[in-house]
Design a protein around this motif. Structure first.
Motif, PDB file in Angstrom:
ATOM      1  N   LEU A   1      -8.642   1.292   4.926  1.00 43.92           N
ATOM      2  CA  LEU A   1      -8.864  -0.103   4.529  1.00 43.92           C
ATOM      3  C   LEU A   1      -9.046  -0.181   3.009  1.00 43.92           C
ATOM      4  O   LEU A   1     -10.087  -0.638   2.515  1.00 43.92           O
ATOM      5  CB  LEU A   1     -10.108  -0.664   5.236  1.00 43.92           C
ATOM      6  CG  LEU A   1     -10.014  -0.888   6.744  1.00 43.92           C
ATOM      7  CD1 LEU A   1     -11.396  -1.117   7.317  1.00 43.92           C
ATOM      8  CD2 LEU A   1      -9.097  -2.062   7.043  1.00 43.92           C
ATOM      9  N   PRO A   2      -8.034   0.252   2.235  1.00 45.36           N
ATOM     10  CA  PRO A   2      -8.194   0.256   0.777  1.00 45.36           C
ATOM     11  C   PRO A   2      -8.261  -1.156   0.201  1.00 45.36           C
ATOM     12  O   PRO A   2      -7.652  -2.089   0.740  1.00 45.36           O
ATOM     13  CB  PRO A   2      -6.942   0.995   0.291  1.00 45.36           C
ATOM     14  CG  PRO A   2      -5.923   0.756   1.361  1.00 45.36           C
ATOM     15  CD  PRO A   2      -6.695   0.732   2.645  1.00 45.36           C
ATOM     16  N   SER A   3      -9.001  -1.288  -0.889  1.00 43.18           N
ATOM     17  CA  SER A   3      -9.112  -2.608  -1.520  1.00 43.18           C
ATOM     18  C   SER A   3      -7.793  -3.044  -2.141  1.00 43.18           C
ATOM     19  O   SER A   3      -7.473  -4.239  -2.175  1.00 43.18           O
ATOM     20  CB  SER A   3     -10.215  -2.584  -2.578  1.00 43.18           C
ATOM     21  OG  SER A   3      -9.977  -1.558  -3.536  1.00 43.18           O
ATOM     22  N   ASP A   4      -7.015  -2.089  -2.657  1.00 39.50           N
ATOM     23  CA  ASP A   4      -5.672  -2.392  -3.169  1.00 39.50           C
ATOM     24  C   ASP A   4      -4.675  -2.212  -2.027  1.00 39.50           C
ATOM     25  O   ASP A   4      -4.478  -1.093  -1.535  1.00 39.50           O
ATOM     26  CB  ASP A   4      -5.308  -1.474  -4.335  1.00 39.50           C
ATOM     27  CG  ASP A   4      -6.145  -1.740  -5.568  1.00 39.50           C
ATOM     28  OD1 ASP A   4      -6.563  -2.895  -5.764  1.00 39.50           O
ATOM     29  OD2 ASP A   4      -6.384  -0.788  -6.335  1.00 39.50           O
ATOM     30  N   ALA A   5      -4.067  -3.301  -1.606  1.00 41.18           N
ATOM     31  CA  ALA A   5      -3.178  -3.255  -0.446  1.00 41.18           C
ATOM     32  C   ALA A   5      -1.978  -2.347  -0.700  1.00 41.18           C
ATOM     33  O   ALA A   5      -1.278  -2.486  -1.710  1.00 41.18           O
ATOM     34  CB  ALA A   5      -2.703  -4.658  -0.103  1.00 41.18           C
ATOM     35  N   ILE A   6      -1.752  -1.408   0.202  1.00 43.46           N
ATOM     36  CA  ILE A   6      -0.572  -0.539   0.106  1.00 43.46           C
ATOM     37  C   ILE A   6       0.672  -1.298   0.562  1.00 43.46           C
ATOM     38  O   ILE A   6       1.758  -1.133  -0.003  1.00 43.46           O
ATOM     39  CB  ILE A   6      -0.785   0.737   0.938  1.00 43.46           C
ATOM     40  CG1 ILE A   6      -1.975   1.546   0.368  1.00 43.46           C
ATOM     41  CG2 ILE A   6       0.481   1.589   0.960  1.00 43.46           C
ATOM     42  CD1 ILE A   6      -2.353   2.748   1.211  1.00 43.46           C
ATOM     43  N   VAL A   7       0.503  -2.142   1.579  1.00 48.92           N
ATOM     44  CA  VAL A   7       1.591  -2.965   2.104  1.00 48.92           C
ATOM     45  C   VAL A   7       1.209  -4.433   1.945  1.00 48.92           C
ATOM     46  O   VAL A   7       0.123  -4.855   2.366  1.00 48.92           O
ATOM     47  CB  VAL A   7       1.873  -2.655   3.584  1.00 48.92           C
ATOM     48  CG1 VAL A   7       3.025  -3.513   4.095  1.00 48.92           C
ATOM     49  CG2 VAL A   7       2.170  -1.171   3.771  1.00 48.92           C
ATOM     50  N   ALA A   8       2.075  -5.212   1.324  1.00 46.09           N
ATOM     51  CA  ALA A   8       1.781  -6.625   1.075  1.00 46.09           C
ATOM     52  C   ALA A   8       1.901  -7.444   2.357  1.00 46.09           C
ATOM     53  O   ALA A   8       2.770  -7.186   3.207  1.00 46.09           O
ATOM     54  CB  ALA A   8       2.736  -7.169   0.013  1.00 46.09           C
ATOM     55  N   ASP A   9       1.015  -8.418   2.484  1.00 52.03           N
ATOM     56  CA  ASP A   9       1.095  -9.426   3.553  1.00 52.03           C
ATOM     57  C   ASP A   9       1.057  -8.825   4.955  1.00 52.03           C
ATOM     58  O   ASP A   9       1.620  -9.385   5.901  1.00 52.03           O
ATOM     59  CB  ASP A   9       2.375 -10.270   3.404  1.00 52.03           C
ATOM     60  CG  ASP A   9       2.465 -10.953   2.046  1.00 52.03           C
ATOM     61  OD1 ASP A   9       1.416 -11.417   1.558  1.00 52.03           O
ATOM     62  OD2 ASP A   9       3.569 -10.999   1.482  1.00 52.03           O
TER      63      ASP A   9
ATOM     64  N   PRO B   1       8.950  -3.398  -4.554  1.00 53.19           N
ATOM     65  CA  PRO B   1       7.567  -3.689  -4.946  1.00 53.19           C
ATOM     66  C   PRO B   1       6.997  -4.939  -4.290  1.00 53.19           C
ATOM     67  O   PRO B   1       5.778  -5.070  -4.168  1.00 53.19           O
ATOM     68  CB  PRO B   1       7.656  -3.848  -6.465  1.00 53.19           C
ATOM     69  CG  PRO B   1       9.090  -4.193  -6.734  1.00 53.19           C
ATOM     70  CD  PRO B   1       9.877  -3.456  -5.702  1.00 53.19           C
ATOM     71  N   GLU B   2       7.870  -5.863  -3.855  1.00 50.14           N
ATOM     72  CA  GLU B   2       7.355  -7.056  -3.189  1.00 50.14           C
ATOM     73  C   GLU B   2       6.713  -6.709  -1.842  1.00 50.14           C
ATOM     74  O   GLU B   2       5.808  -7.419  -1.377  1.00 50.14           O
ATOM     75  CB  GLU B   2       8.468  -8.084  -2.984  1.00 50.14           C
ATOM     76  CG  GLU B   2       9.636  -7.629  -2.123  1.00 50.14           C
ATOM     77  CD  GLU B   2      10.734  -6.906  -2.900  1.00 50.14           C
ATOM     78  OE1 GLU B   2      11.853  -6.844  -2.378  1.00 50.14           O
ATOM     79  OE2 GLU B   2      10.454  -6.420  -4.022  1.00 50.14           O
ATOM     80  N   ALA B   3       7.150  -5.611  -1.221  1.00 52.04           N
ATOM     81  CA  ALA B   3       6.547  -5.167   0.041  1.00 52.04           C
ATOM     82  C   ALA B   3       5.491  -4.095  -0.173  1.00 52.04           C
ATOM     83  O   ALA B   3       4.507  -4.016   0.579  1.00 52.04           O
ATOM     84  CB  ALA B   3       7.630  -4.643   0.986  1.00 52.04           C
ATOM     85  N   PHE B   4       5.693  -3.255  -1.214  1.00 53.38           N
ATOM     86  CA  PHE B   4       4.787  -2.139  -1.488  1.00 53.38           C
ATOM     87  C   PHE B   4       4.334  -2.240  -2.947  1.00 53.38           C
ATOM     88  O   PHE B   4       4.877  -1.558  -3.828  1.00 53.38           O
ATOM     89  CB  PHE B   4       5.499  -0.812  -1.208  1.00 53.38           C
ATOM     90  CG  PHE B   4       6.148  -0.767   0.157  1.00 53.38           C
ATOM     91  CD1 PHE B   4       5.391  -0.580   1.302  1.00 53.38           C
ATOM     92  CD2 PHE B   4       7.520  -0.965   0.294  1.00 53.38           C
ATOM     93  CE1 PHE B   4       5.980  -0.562   2.553  1.00 53.38           C
ATOM     94  CE2 PHE B   4       8.125  -0.952   1.540  1.00 53.38           C
ATOM     95  CZ  PHE B   4       7.351  -0.747   2.682  1.00 53.38           C
ATOM     96  N   PRO B   5       3.375  -3.115  -3.227  1.00 53.20           N
ATOM     97  CA  PRO B   5       3.070  -3.508  -4.610  1.00 53.20           C
ATOM     98  C   PRO B   5       2.550  -2.396  -5.510  1.00 53.20           C
ATOM     99  O   PRO B   5       2.746  -2.453  -6.725  1.00 53.20           O
ATOM    100  CB  PRO B   5       2.021  -4.610  -4.437  1.00 53.20           C
ATOM    101  CG  PRO B   5       1.449  -4.396  -3.078  1.00 53.20           C
ATOM    102  CD  PRO B   5       2.561  -3.857  -2.252  1.00 53.20           C
ATOM    103  N   ILE B   6       1.893  -1.388  -4.954  1.00 56.02           N
ATOM    104  CA  ILE B   6       1.372  -0.309  -5.808  1.00 56.02           C
ATOM    105  C   ILE B   6       2.141   0.991  -5.600  1.00 56.02           C
ATOM    106  O   ILE B   6       1.768   2.027  -6.155  1.00 56.02           O
ATOM    107  CB  ILE B   6      -0.138  -0.081  -5.567  1.00 56.02           C
ATOM    108  CG1 ILE B   6      -0.411   0.328  -4.119  1.00 56.02           C
ATOM    109  CG2 ILE B   6      -0.943  -1.320  -5.930  1.00 56.02           C
ATOM    110  CD1 ILE B   6      -1.869   0.719  -3.863  1.00 56.02           C
ATOM    111  N   GLY B   7       3.229   0.931  -4.832  1.00 53.88           N
ATOM    112  CA  GLY B   7       3.995   2.136  -4.554  1.00 53.88           C
ATOM    113  C   GLY B   7       3.237   3.039  -3.593  1.00 53.88           C
ATOM    114  O   GLY B   7       2.063   2.816  -3.284  1.00 53.88           O
ATOM    115  N   ALA B   8       3.907   4.077  -3.133  1.00 52.70           N
ATOM    116  CA  ALA B   8       3.251   4.996  -2.198  1.00 52.70           C
ATOM    117  C   ALA B   8       4.060   6.276  -2.066  1.00 52.70           C
ATOM    118  O   ALA B   8       5.290   6.277  -2.200  1.00 52.70           O
ATOM    119  CB  ALA B   8       3.081   4.348  -0.823  1.00 52.70           C
TER     120      ALA B   8
END
Length: 332
Positions: A131-139, A191-198
């Motif tokens: 449950l990271p504060s920075d979303a790995i996957v958007a929406d 990046p629209e789906a994975f905003p911080i990359g992974a």
């Protein structure tokens, strides 16, 4: 000009340079990325997957800073942390050492030698965070555990976890390198789906207490091994009830084997990663050499042939185990 003592090491063939002292002890802030990039370049430098700077306080603790081959800074390299920690353990004849990186403290411990004579070290990594504060996957609502996600892959389920760097992990039945590369590239290019990359890992269970893990690392692509990817994969195996948390699982990478298990910590899981921490060679140089124009003119110093040979035996055994599981060398 500042003197540099550089040690080349590797954990599961993830080769890392370790330099004594903080980065600013040797370089102006504006020059660190340039020096790291030159040192890591496999054509004009000595070549590696990154650099750890380590400031040893001599009291059982040290501070560390990790830089990727492109000169960017990262919070963690799990394989490199084993190697940096091994050097501290050896220096002080210690059984354990604490290495601080940013807000995190990593406990490094000596581990048993393998039957081939390979020096091993374990590192306690930060708790797996689903449950990271920075979303790995958007929406997409967290936690994302074993779900279909078309933006990620048309047919594989995926789990998202921070270690603290972001990871997307899929359990697979059969390994296809081209599919992993395509998936990792898709994540990087969306990046629209994975905003911080992974980092993207494919995990194939290959028997009781064993799994093959291959990771496409953000910004680096396929590397022989990814320590945090191994730990993220291990946490996902337990999250999906495929392994008990405290069960040591042998993680087989393209670069060699490691073991990982989970410790209960404050209601969460703290992965422990145990594997080789091999010294390749030592070299002495200075900052001017890394900041000068042109190829790096440096003579490699003392080589550790016995350690290299011992790991090669372990590596060959790992390849045989992977081939028996249906993973051919050309797929690695």
């Amino acid at each position: 000009m500042s003197h540099l003592s550089i040690v080349k090491t590797h954990g599961s063939r993830n080769d890392i340079f370790v330099i004594d002292g903080a980065p600013e002890d040797h370089f102006a802030s504006a020059d660190i990325a340039r020096a790291v990039t030159k040192l890591c370049d496999r054509k004009t430098g000595l070549g590696s997957d990154g650099v750890y700077f380590v400031a040893d306080h001599g009291d059982g603790t040290a501070d560390a800073w990790f830089f990727n081959p492109d000169g960017s800074q990262a919070l963690l390299c799990g394989n490199g942390m084993r190697c940096a920690g091994r050097l501290l353990l050896d220096r002080h004849a210690a059984d354990s050492y604490v290495v601080n990186t940013g807000p995190y403290a990593f406990t490094i411990r000596s581990a048993d030698f393998t039957p081939q004579g390979v020096r091993q070290v374990s590192v306690e990594l930060p708790p797996a965070n689903f449950l990271p504060s920075d979303a790995i996957v958007a929406d997409v609502a967290s936690p994302l555990i074993g779900k279909m996600l078309p933006a990620f892959h048309p047919s594989l389920t995926v789990s998202a976890v921070a270690m603290p760097n972001s990871h997307l992990v899929s359990i697979i039945d059969a390994y296809d390198k081209s599919d992993l590369v395509a998936t990792g590239t898709r994540v990087a290019d969306t990046p629209e789906a994975f905003p911080i990359g992974a980092n993207v890992s494919f995990v194939m269970p290959i028997g009781e207490g064993e799994a093959f893990v291959r990771t496409f690392e953000r910004g680096a692509g396929l590397t022989p091994s990814c320590g945090s990817g191994n730990s993220a994969s291990r946490a996902v195996l337990s999250q999906l009830n495929l392994a008990d948390p405290d069960q040591p699982v042998v993680v087989r990478n393209a670069g060699g084997p490691a073991r990982s298990w989970l410790q209960e910590r404050e209601g969460g899981w703290q992965p422990v990663l145990e594997g080789n921490a091999t010294i390749v060679y030592r070299v002495e140089t200075d900052t001017d050499a890394l900041l000068a124009d042109g190829p790096l003119d440096m003579v490699v110093g003392e080589a550790y042939g016995a350690e290299i040979d011992a790991f090669d035996l372990l590596y060959q055994d790992n390849l045989k185990a992977l081939q028996a599981a249906g993973v051919s060398p050309d797929q690695l």
